[in-house]
Design a protein around this motif. Structure first.
Motif, PDB file in Angstrom:
ATOM      1  N   UNK A 180       0.873  -1.251   0.063  1.00  0.00           N
ATOM      2  CA  UNK A 180      -0.047   0.169  -0.008  1.00  0.00           C
ATOM      3  C   UNK A 180       0.676   1.254   0.007  1.00  0.00           C
ATOM      4  N   UNK A 181       0.582   2.056   0.878  1.00  0.00           N
ATOM      5  CA  UNK A 181       1.383   3.483   1.046  1.00  0.00           C
ATOM      6  C   UNK A 181       1.929   3.565   2.199  1.00  0.00           C
ATOM      7  N   UNK A 182       2.307   2.303   2.965  1.00  0.00           N
ATOM      8  CA  UNK A 182       3.140   2.292   3.985  1.00  0.00           C
ATOM      9  C   UNK A 182       4.334   2.713   4.022  1.00  0.00           C
ATOM     10  N   UNK A 183       4.951   3.652   5.146  1.00  0.00           N
ATOM     11  CA  UNK A 183       6.293   4.068   5.065  1.00  0.00           C
ATOM     12  C   UNK A 183       7.416   2.770   4.866  1.00  0.00           C
ATOM     13  N   UNK A 238      20.966   3.766   1.326  1.00  0.00           N
ATOM     14  CA  UNK A 238      19.705   3.308   1.627  1.00  0.00           C
ATOM     15  C   UNK A 238      18.792   4.385   1.182  1.00  0.00           C
ATOM     16  N   UNK A 239      17.219   3.955   1.306  1.00  0.00           N
ATOM     17  CA  UNK A 239      16.120   4.786   0.778  1.00  0.00           C
ATOM     18  C   UNK A 239      15.185   5.000   1.968  1.00  0.00           C
ATOM     19  N   UNK A 240      14.713   6.261   2.354  1.00  0.00           N
ATOM     20  CA  UNK A 240      13.720   6.430   3.234  1.00  0.00           C
ATOM     21  C   UNK A 240      12.472   6.932   2.613  1.00  0.00           C
ATOM     22  N   UNK A 241      11.229   6.559   2.785  1.00  0.00           N
ATOM     23  CA  UNK A 241      10.110   7.022   2.090  1.00  0.00           C
ATOM     24  C   UNK A 241       8.889   7.172   3.177  1.00  0.00           C
ATOM     25  N   UNK A 242       8.360   8.352   3.290  1.00  0.00           N
ATOM     26  CA  UNK A 242       7.182   8.334   4.273  1.00  0.00           C
ATOM     27  C   UNK A 242       6.033   8.963   3.433  1.00  0.00           C
ATOM     28  N   UNK A 243       4.763   8.563   3.869  1.00  0.00           N
ATOM     29  CA  UNK A 243       3.398   8.909   3.259  1.00  0.00           C
ATOM     30  C   UNK A 243       3.179  10.345   3.731  1.00  0.00           C
TER      31      UNK A 243
END
Length: 208
Positions: free
Chosen positions: A92-95, A165-170
């Protein structure tokens, strides 16, 4: 099913987690077994991987990390990968956060190779973290969903070990350009950051 796949590419450790806390670690493959076809998950979730396609153990030229690791996996980029069967990835759109130690060759034909990927290869639904030549800086790291991408600035295809590294937050409007990329512990690309803008980007929604 998440998988790791690369060409002339060594991978020592790979970790996935929601962007919350270390207690929420989804998986952590140390990839240092040195023998066999099993990539054990050292998180509590037991998401064991199966090494496929002939990926081989490499016990030389390891990165300078104090882990005591004695091996890394080497991939040929044709059919080598690690499959984590039964785990569909962060959905889904989970962090999410992904980090890995990688070492890639310098041959330009080898650069468009994956680190980890999951999802369906349809618009917005695919999540892939890889090195690339397609847009922006050749040899930089890249995150993409089908139809969009976000590319860093630092060349990591120099035959040296790098922590990427990659971080992604909704943020309420989930888009691939909300990613932040890091190389060797330093911020490499962030949309809207005047000091480290991406070398290339194309907006697309995320719903893996």
């Amino acid at each position: 099913t998440p998988f790791m796949k690369a060409k002339k590419f060594n991978l020592l450790v790979l970790a996935l987690s929601p962007l919350v806390s270390r207690a929420d670690l989804v998986a952590h493959w140390t990839l240092d077994e040195a023998t066999g076809v099993i990539a054990s998950d050292s998180s509590p979730n037991n998401r064991t991987g199966t090494i496929a396609g002939g990926a081989s153990w490499n016990t030389t030229a390891l990165p300078p990390v104090p882990s005591g690791s004695s091996a890394a996996l080497q991939f040929d980029g044709v059919d080598d990968q690690v499959d984590i069967v039964g785990y569909k990835g962060i959905s889904g759109t989970g962090d999410r956060t992904i980090s890995a130690w990688i070492r890639s060759g310098t041959n330009s034909t080898l650069l468009n190779k994956g680190i980890v990927s999951w999802g369906t290869n349809l618009g917005t639904q695919k999540w892939t973290f890889r090195v690339q030549t397609s847009n922006g800086t050749p040899g930089a790291i890249r995150i993409e969903a089908n139809g969009g991408f976000f590319v860093g600035n630092t060349v990591v295809t120099d035959a040296e070990w790098h922590h990427v590294a990659v971080t992604w937050a909704n943020d309420g409007t989930p888009d691939v350009i909300d990613a932040k990329l890091y190389v060797d512990g330093v911020l490499d690309a962030e949309f809207g950051n005047v000091d480290t803008p991406p070398s290339a980007s194309q907006s697309v929604a995320i719903n893996t």
